[in-house]
Structures are given as structure tokens and as C-alpha cells.
Design an enzyme around this catalytic site. Structure first.
Site, mmCIF file in Angstrom:
data_model
loop_
_atom_site.group_PDB
_atom_site.id
_atom_site.type_symbol
_atom_site.label_atom_id
_atom_site.label_comp_id
_atom_site.label_asym_id
_atom_site.label_seq_id
_atom_site.Cartn_x
_atom_site.Cartn_y
_atom_site.Cartn_z
ATOM 1 N N GLU A 1 -4.535 4.372 6.015
ATOM 2 C CA GLU A 1 -4.234 4.118 4.599
ATOM 3 C C GLU A 1 -4.520 5.341 3.717
ATOM 4 O O GLU A 1 -3.731 5.650 2.830
ATOM 5 C CB GLU A 1 -5.040 2.905 4.123
ATOM 6 C CG GLU A 1 -4.720 2.519 2.700
ATOM 7 C CD GLU A 1 -5.559 1.354 2.213
ATOM 8 O OE1 GLU A 1 -5.533 0.286 2.850
ATOM 9 O OE2 GLU A 1 -6.243 1.525 1.201
ATOM 10 N N SER B 1 -10.625 0.447 3.312
ATOM 11 C CA SER B 1 -9.963 0.103 4.575
ATOM 12 C C SER B 1 -9.271 1.348 5.107
ATOM 13 O O SER B 1 -8.497 1.970 4.389
ATOM 14 C CB SER B 1 -8.914 -0.985 4.346
ATOM 15 O OG SER B 1 -9.546 -2.132 3.863
ATOM 16 N N ARG C 1 0.822 -1.232 0.000
ATOM 17 C CA ARG C 1 0.000 0.000 0.000
ATOM 18 C C ARG C 1 0.847 1.269 0.000
ATOM 19 O O ARG C 1 0.486 2.276 0.604
ATOM 20 C CB ARG C 1 -0.942 0.051 1.201
ATOM 21 C CG ARG C 1 -2.134 -0.805 1.180
ATOM 22 C CD ARG C 1 -2.934 -0.835 -0.102
ATOM 23 N NE ARG C 1 -3.658 -2.072 -0.103
ATOM 24 C CZ ARG C 1 -3.182 -3.188 -0.641
ATOM 25 N NH1 ARG C 1 -2.047 -3.201 -1.310
ATOM 26 N NH2 ARG C 1 -3.866 -4.297 -0.568
HETATM 27 C C1 LIG Z 1 -15.358 1.478 -0.915
HETATM 28 C C2 LIG Z 1 -13.868 1.560 -1.150
HETATM 29 C C3 LIG Z 1 -13.121 0.408 -1.343
HETATM 30 C C4 LIG Z 1 -11.743 0.469 -1.573
HETATM 31 N N1 LIG Z 1 -11.044 -0.686 -1.759
HETATM 32 C C5 LIG Z 1 -9.708 -0.640 -1.980
HETATM 33 C C6 LIG Z 1 -8.975 -1.840 -2.178
HETATM 34 O O1 LIG Z 1 -9.519 -2.947 -2.201
HETATM 35 N N2 LIG Z 1 -7.632 -1.751 -2.363
HETATM 36 C C7 LIG Z 1 -6.986 -0.548 -2.382
HETATM 37 O O2 LIG Z 1 -5.757 -0.538 -2.549
HETATM 38 N N3 LIG Z 1 -7.664 0.619 -2.200
HETATM 39 C C8 LIG Z 1 -9.001 0.592 -2.009
HETATM 40 N N4 LIG Z 1 -9.691 1.757 -1.812
HETATM 41 C C9 LIG Z 1 -8.983 3.034 -1.811
HETATM 42 C C10 LIG Z 1 -9.037 3.795 -3.158
HETATM 43 O O3 LIG Z 1 -10.133 3.395 -3.933
HETATM 44 C C11 LIG Z 1 -7.770 3.605 -3.985
HETATM 45 O O4 LIG Z 1 -6.648 4.013 -3.260
HETATM 46 C C12 LIG Z 1 -7.824 4.386 -5.309
HETATM 47 O O5 LIG Z 1 -6.720 4.031 -6.110
HETATM 48 C C13 LIG Z 1 -7.830 5.898 -5.116
HETATM 49 O O6 LIG Z 1 -8.095 6.478 -6.382
HETATM 50 P P1 LIG Z 1 -8.678 7.943 -6.521
HETATM 51 O O7 LIG Z 1 -8.674 8.268 -7.959
HETATM 52 O O8 LIG Z 1 -9.981 8.034 -5.828
HETATM 53 O O9 LIG Z 1 -7.570 8.788 -5.762
HETATM 54 P P2 LIG Z 1 -7.790 10.124 -4.899
HETATM 55 O O10 LIG Z 1 -8.511 9.777 -3.643
HETATM 56 O O11 LIG Z 1 -8.337 11.199 -5.743
HETATM 57 O O12 LIG Z 1 -6.280 10.450 -4.536
HETATM 58 C C14 LIG Z 1 -5.559 9.609 -3.653
HETATM 59 C C15 LIG Z 1 -4.096 10.085 -3.574
HETATM 60 O O13 LIG Z 1 -3.477 9.902 -4.833
HETATM 61 C C16 LIG Z 1 -3.035 11.143 -5.374
HETATM 62 N N5 LIG Z 1 -3.312 11.085 -6.815
HETATM 63 C C17 LIG Z 1 -4.510 10.825 -7.412
HETATM 64 N N6 LIG Z 1 -4.356 10.794 -8.736
HETATM 65 C C18 LIG Z 1 -3.038 11.029 -8.986
HETATM 66 C C19 LIG Z 1 -2.261 11.124 -10.157
HETATM 67 N N7 LIG Z 1 -2.802 10.982 -11.382
HETATM 68 N N8 LIG Z 1 -0.917 11.395 -10.052
HETATM 69 C C20 LIG Z 1 -0.346 11.550 -8.827
HETATM 70 N N9 LIG Z 1 -1.039 11.481 -7.676
HETATM 71 C C21 LIG Z 1 -2.372 11.213 -7.755
HETATM 72 C C22 LIG Z 1 -3.832 12.213 -4.650
HETATM 73 O O14 LIG Z 1 -3.137 13.435 -4.598
HETATM 74 C C23 LIG Z 1 -3.968 11.574 -3.276
HETATM 75 O O15 LIG Z 1 -2.784 11.788 -2.531
HETATM 76 C C24 LIG Z 1 -11.083 1.717 -1.584
HETATM 77 C C25 LIG Z 1 -11.838 2.900 -1.393
HETATM 78 C C26 LIG Z 1 -13.212 2.817 -1.178
HETATM 79 C C27 LIG Z 1 -14.002 4.072 -0.983
#
Ligand SMILES: Cc1cc2nc3c(=O)[nH]c(=O)nc-3n(C[C@H](O)[C@H](O)[C@H](O)COP(=O)(O)OP(=O)(O)OC[C@H]3O[C@@H](n4cnc5c(N)ncnc54)[C@H](O)[C@@H]3O)c2cc1C
Length: 346
Positions: A338, A234, A157
Site C-alpha cells: 500500500e 497496513s 486505496r
Molecule cells: C499507524 C498508521 C495508520 C494508518 N491508517 C490508515 C488507514 O486507516 N487508512 C488509510 O487509507 N491509510 C492509513 N495509513 C496510511 C497514511 O496515513 C495515509 O496514506 C496518509 O494519507 C498519508 O499522508 P502523509 O501526509 O503522511 O503522506 P506522505 O507519506 O507524506 O506521502 C504519501 C504519498 O502521497 C504523496 N503526497 C503527499 N502529499 C501530497 C500532495 N499534497 N500532493 C500530491 N502528492 C502528495 C507523496 O509524494 C507520496 O507519494 C496509516 C499510516 C500509519 C502510519
């Protein structure tokens, strides 16, 4: 630019203060916006799906750059996606087209570009296992280039991109299996559901359906009608305890709980314990602290902190501290959040 946009409308936890937002629908626009803001010395928050962010209730300083470019292209044995492409739509497209590889990562909210940031993983597969290359904008130089996964410092992670914003992911490319076989099934519950032995493969489409079913049962697939999914997934990572501390931790758990079977998994530099198990054994049941609370643990999964509709970031932070401190007091393990926090500290 749009000003005074409540980020609570854009995060999956549905909390976050007002912000000025630059929406970037294409990669060129994204690169130009970040370069211009950096040149002007304006603080930037990179933002895509908002599913791994806990943003404070205060106004967010600077500009939130919303990454929305969403092209997806299939190759003979690969898929390339713009950073803003919806991750689950990318997975679905590969599976529909008869490719295997990404199916265990079905149903994870957010964008393709964020998947390398924390080396997204689920059901025994991590993004780092399949990633071929990542296109980055280096904010120090303003240049764009493709990098190999080996340069990104992937761990459990985490990666060199997490908690830092020195580079913007512009696109990601993943290797796929053109035979349509899934990645080897390493997660026992998933393998059992599919009638497979651990390490065997199954058709990617069947694995995707099973993963989506398992995830939905745990409130891990977004559903606006279900407050158990108003979360960041999580909230704590599974703690990895260094080998020289493991016996002390086991003894602390036994001192509290007697002779119990403690779930443990081998990890790179120690032993991984289950954060959900520790939280429950520390006395925090699903739904804690109860039905009237604005923020509570999911009723389906102790690891998810959820907004029941009226929670502010401060409520999520308070619940996170209560849980973290309760586990630390009981077992001597300090859980690490996380999601990426903005303007708040747990
Ligand atoms: C219901 C639920 C279930 C989930 N299950 C999992 C799971 O099974 N496994 C898991 O690993 N995660 C899980 N997550 C967490 C999350 O979905 C992931 O971490 C996902 O990859 C985040 O993507 P996002 O586009 O929403 O990022 P954001 O929330 O928009 O950003 C997250 C971070 O990444 C940075 N960021 C975003 N895009 C970029 C980019 N293009 N370049 C550089 N930095 C960037 C942001 O600045 C921030 O620091 C879950 C979340 C939820 C709500």
C-alpha cells in the site's frame, strides 16, 4: 533548503536516507518551489506526513518538497484544508464544531492533502465518499485549478494521483453534515460497539471516540512509545481477485487449510479477500519473525510491518518480500504494497 536531513526522522516507519529538503510553510511558497524545481529539471519528492512512504536507505536524489501549509476553514456544510494540515486535527475540528461525515476517518496519520492520493479509507468510509473538490498544481503547465472528484479516478486505496507526481494537491474541500450525524455505519465491529445496526448513524463525536479506541487497540494510532505504531499502517492492500479467478483461489485456500470460512467482501471488479487473514493463515503470526528482529509484524495487527527501533529500509523490504512470497506460495495471491516506495522495490 536544508541538506543531509535523514528522512528516517520524518517518516512514520522511521527509515529513509538523507535528503535535501525545501520546507514550504504556505501554499504560495509550495507552488513557487515546485515550479522553480520543475523549471530547473530537479527531481522532486512530494512529502507531507511521511506516513505512507517507504524510502530507501540511500541518499534521496533531487529535492524533497515538504508540504506544510496548514490552514483549515469551516463553512456552513463543508471544511476546506490546506494540503499540509494534519488530517486528524481537521477531523477533530469538524467533529468538535458539531459536523458529521469524517468521523470514521479519525486517527489516520498524515496530511489532509495526501488523503485523495490513495483515497484514504477506514471503517467503511473513503475520502472519495465526501470529497467535494481538490485544488491541484498541474506540474506540466504550472497552473493551479480546482477539480471534481470524478476527475481523480478513485478506486480502492488508489487514484490518478498515486504513484505519479504530475500534480500537487494544494487544498481539499469536504462536504459535511451540519446535523452532526455520522456517516452511515458500514463496518460491523464499529456498528456493534455503538449498539447500532449496519447502515444507521450515531453522533459523530461518539463514533470518533469509538474509532480512536478500535484503532489504538490495533496499533493504528501513532504513539512514539509504541513500536507497533512505527509503521506505514497496513502494508498490503486487501487483494481483489477477478470473478473468473475466484474459484481457483478458493480451491487453493481449501487445499491448504481444509473447509474453512474464508472472509470475502464484494468489490468493484471481483471479490476482496482479507490480506491480514491470508498472512496469518500463510504462517506469519503477529510479531513474526520474533522479538529479536529489527523489523517485524506488529504484535497487534498482522498487516502492519513495523520498525522495532533499529530497522533500516532494507529490513522492512526483506520482511515485506518474505510475507508477500509466503502468501503467494501458499495461496497463489500476490499481495500489493500500500505505501509508496521511493528508491526501493518490494
Ligand atoms: C499507524 C498508521 C495508520 C494508518 N491508517 C490508515 C488507514 O486507516 N487508512 C488509510 O487509507 N491509510 C492509513 N495509513 C496510511 C497514511 O496515513 C495515509 O496514506 C496518509 O494519507 C498519508 O499522508 P502523509 O501526509 O503522511 O503522506 P506522505 O507519506 O507524506 O506521502 C504519501 C504519498 O502521497 C504523496 N503526497 C503527499 N502529499 C501530497 C500532495 N499534497 N500532493 C500530491 N502528492 C502528495 C507523496 O509524494 C507520496 O507519494 C496509516 C499510516 C500509519 C502510519
Amino acid at each position: 533548503m536544508r541538506s543531509a536531513v535523514p528522512l528516517a526522522e520524518l517518516t512514520t516507519l522511521r527509515v529513509g536516507g538523507r535528503a535535501t529538503i525545501a520546507e514550504c510553510a504556505g501554499t504560495d511558497a509550495l507552488v513557487a518551489a515546485v515550479r522553480a524545481l520543475d523549471a530547473a529539471g530537479v527531481p522532486v519528492l512530494l512529502f507531507a506526513g511521511g506516513s505512507n512512504l517507504l524510502v530507501s536507505d540511500d541518499e534521496v536524489p533531487g529535492v524533497v518538497v515538504r508540504i506544510m501549509a496548514e490552514g483549515v476553514e469551516l463553512g456552513a456544510d463543508s471544511v476546506t484544508a490546506d494540503a499540509g494540515a494534519n488530517w486528524d486535527a481537521v477531523v477533530a475540528k469538524t467533529v468538535r464544531a458539531g459536523f458529521g461525515g469524517l468521523e470514521c476517518l479519525s486517527g489516520i496519520p498524515g496530511s489532509a492533502g495526501a488523503t485523495p492520493v490513495q483515497n484514504v479509507g477506514a471503517y467503511g468510509v473513503e475520502v472519495a465518499d465526501l470529497l467535494r473538490r481538490v485544488r491541484l498544481l498541474d506540474r506540466a503547465t504550472g497552473e493551479t485549478h480546482w477539480v471534481e472528484p470524478g476527475e481523480l479516478g478513485f478506486g480502492y486505496r488508489t487514484s490518478r494521483l498515486k504513484h505519479r507526481s504530475g500534480a500537487v494537491v494544494l487544498a481539499v474541500e469536504f462536504a459535511l453534515d451540519p446535523t452532526g450525524a455520522s456517516a452511515p455505519l458500514r463496518y460491523r465491529e464499529l456498528a456493534q460497539r455503538l449498539g447500532a445496526a449496519e447502515g444507521e448513524s450515531r453522533p459523530a463525536a461518539a463514533v470518533r471516540e469509538t474509532v480512536l479506541g478500535l484503532r489504538a487497540g490495533k496499533g493504528m494510532v501513532l504513539d512514539p512509545a509504541d513500536h507497533d505504531t512505527w509503521s506505514a499502517g497496513s502494508f498490503f492492500t486487501n487483494p481483489v481477485v477477478a470473478h473468473d479467478r475466484v474459484d481457483r483461489v478458493r480451491a487453493a485456500i481449501r487445499a491448504q487449510l481444509g473447509e474453512v470460512q474464508v472472509p470475502e467482501f464484494p468489490a468493484a471488479h471481483g471479490v476482496k479477500f482479507s490480506a491480514g487473514w491470508l498472512i496469518e493463515r500463510a504462517g506469519f503470526a503477529k510479531g513474526f519473525p520474533g522479538p529479536d528482529a529489527a523489523a517485524r509484524l506488529s504484535t497487534k495487527h498482522t498487516l502492519a510491518l513495523t520498525n522495532r527501533g533499529a530497522a533500516a529500509a532494507a529490513d522492512i523490504v526483506a520482511l515485506a518480500r518474505t510475507v508477500r512470497d509466503g502468501v503467494a506460495d501458499r495461496f497463489g495471491i500476490t499481495l500489493t504494497p500500500e505505501p509508496v516506495t521511493v528508491g526501493v522495490e518490494i
